[in-house]
Design an enzyme around this catalytic site. Structure first.
Site, PDB file in Angstrom:
ATOM      1  N   GLU A  23       6.191  -4.611  -3.814  1.00 33.25           N
ATOM      2  CA  GLU A  23       4.832  -4.842  -4.305  1.00 33.25           C
ATOM      3  C   GLU A  23       4.650  -6.314  -4.669  1.00 33.25           C
ATOM      4  OE1 GLU A  23       2.372  -2.715  -4.490  1.00 33.25           O
ATOM      5  OE2 GLU A  23       3.285  -0.712  -4.449  1.00 33.25           O
ATOM      6  N   GLU A  61      -4.580  -4.583   1.117  1.00 29.83           N
ATOM      7  CA  GLU A  61      -3.421  -5.307   0.587  1.00 29.83           C
ATOM      8  C   GLU A  61      -2.955  -6.325   1.638  1.00 29.83           C
ATOM      9  OE1 GLU A  61      -0.792  -2.121  -0.598  1.00 29.83           O
ATOM     10  OE2 GLU A  61      -2.332  -1.282  -1.905  1.00 29.83           O
ATOM     11  N   HIS A 109       3.582  -3.828   0.197  1.00 25.97           N
ATOM     12  CA  HIS A 109       2.311  -3.480  -0.445  1.00 25.97           C
ATOM     13  C   HIS A 109       1.844  -4.591  -1.385  1.00 25.97           C
ATOM     14  CE1 HIS A 109       1.788   0.900   0.543  1.00 25.97           C
ATOM     15  NE2 HIS A 109       3.068   0.741   0.868  1.00 25.97           N
ATOM     16  N   HIS A 167      -2.113   0.351   3.117  1.00 18.44           N
ATOM     17  CA  HIS A 167      -3.393   0.167   2.435  1.00 18.44           C
ATOM     18  C   HIS A 167      -3.995  -1.139   2.936  1.00 18.44           C
ATOM     19  CE1 HIS A 167      -1.253   2.627  -0.888  1.00 18.44           C
ATOM     20  NE2 HIS A 167      -1.908   3.432  -0.063  1.00 18.44           N
TER      21      HIS A 167
END
Length: 375
Positions: free
Chosen positions: A335, A169, A259, A166
């Protein structure tokens, strides 16, 4: 007064900008997609007055919870970024700022430019242990690049890391920069010991097209790459197709997919509990990795994160779950927050490029402590 986004990763649409206290903006959608949240623009004005910038479509963005307690980032020199007063009323995101200089940049998170990406790759290849491999091209004609660090050998593990599936990010590529810098440090004992035991394949940017275009989540064709791993194609998701084929060629003993999460103000991991082949050994590896990371850095925690999948219910279109099932290996999504780490807050910069980079360096230590258990 001028507002511009005509640069690498720029994204904003000006609705109205007649006075400093009446600047109305909207974030553009990702190409061929309804996703939007990433913004990056420049304000030029020699008036040292309070500027009120309202992003009026924030309430319709991809992750509305991401705006709660969020503070936008600003920079005068594009190197040092700091948080600025930001409020969200459920529909509008309002940034209030009085500039000290004529030109200032604003962004959703500290940008990681395509030029810096190229520097990262080509400086890394100068190391004797590193090769820069080009797997093919993206839809916009950019290289899909992987850094191979170390050499294969008998009983050596194969470890893969990917980042920025993504593109918005950006903390993921800052993480990779720190990870790569440490892995290539010949004076670092952890790095040297690891390269005696493993070979690394590193993809610092899985989505270069989306990154340059200023997308939040998709590539040039509007594909969410982290939903393409079961059946990628060169037509819609060449990035995944090429990396996946390389993984099938090399094998994988460990995979980390890096991420950022819009809403949760913590660093955490998401595992493979729901894949069909999940067993006690896989569970033990996951728990060991988390325990090691908890012992290494207070930036990591395991209390807050995503709900775990029920047995057999994992979404195998995701990178980490597809790899975990395909190779029966330790496979985690890492994350990081867009906001701050609430367990260790920094009210000036929040979660930042530098903290992401340091976290990447810490993760190398965690890999060192688990590498012997991978097979």
């Amino acid at each position: 007064m001028q507002i511009s986004a005509q640069f690498d990763s720029g994204n904003i649409h000006v609705i109205e900008a007649d006075t400093p206290n009446n600047i109305i903006l909207e974030i553009n959608k990702d190409n061929q997609s309804d996703f939007f949240q990433w913004f990056h623009f420049k304000l030029n004005n020699n008036v040292r007055a309070e500027h009120i910038m309202t992003i009026r479509n924030a309430g319709k963005s991809a992750f509305v919870d991401g705006w709660e307690n969020y503070q936008a980032l600003a920079s005068y020199d594009r190197e040092h970024w700091f948080r600025v007063p930001t409020e969200f009323d459920g529909e509008n995101l309002t940034i209030t700022f009085t500039p000290d200089h004529d030109s200032v940049y604003f962004a959703y998170f500290t940008p990681y430019s395509y030029e810096r990406h190229q520097d990262l790759l080509h400086q890394a290849q100068l190391d004797v242990d590193c090769q820069l491999q080009v797997l093919g091209q993206t839809i916009d004609g950019r290289d899909m690049s992987v850094l191979k660090v170390g050499e294969e050998g008998e009983n050596k593990k194969v470890i893969w890391l990917t980042a920025r599936q993504h593109p918005g990010e950006t903390m993921a590529e800052w993480f990779m920069e720190g990870f790569i810098d440490r892995l290539l440090d010949e004076d670092d004992g952890v790095a040297r010991a690891l390269l005696n035991k493993a070979v690394f394949y590193l993809v610092p940017n899985m989505n270069p097209d989306g990154s340059v275009r200023g997308n939040l989540r998709t590539n040039a064709a509007g594909a969410n790459l982290n939903r393409e791993w079961a059946t990628p194609s060169m037509e819609t998701s060449p990035e995944v197709y090429l990396v996946r084929n390389k993984m099938l060629e090399t094998g994988v003993d460990m995979f980390l997919d890096i991420h950022g999460d819009e809403a949760l103000p913590y660093n955490f991991v998401a595992g493979c509990e729901g894949i069909p082949s999940y067993d006690e050994r896989h569970h033990s590896l996951e728990e060991s990795f988390k325990d090691i990371l908890l012992a290494i850095t207070p930036e990591f925690q395991d209390e807050f994160g995503y709900d775990k999948d029920e047995a057999g219910q994992a979404n195998l279109t995701l990178g980490a779950t597809w790899v975990g099932e395909q190779f029966k290996c330790l496979s985690y999504t890492i994350e990081m927050p867009f906001k701050d780490n609430d367990l260790l807050p920094d009210h000036s910069v929040g979660w930042s490029d530098n903290r992401s980079s340091l976290f990447g360096r810490d993760v190398l230590t965690a890999i060192y402590h688990i590498v012997d258990e991978l097979r």
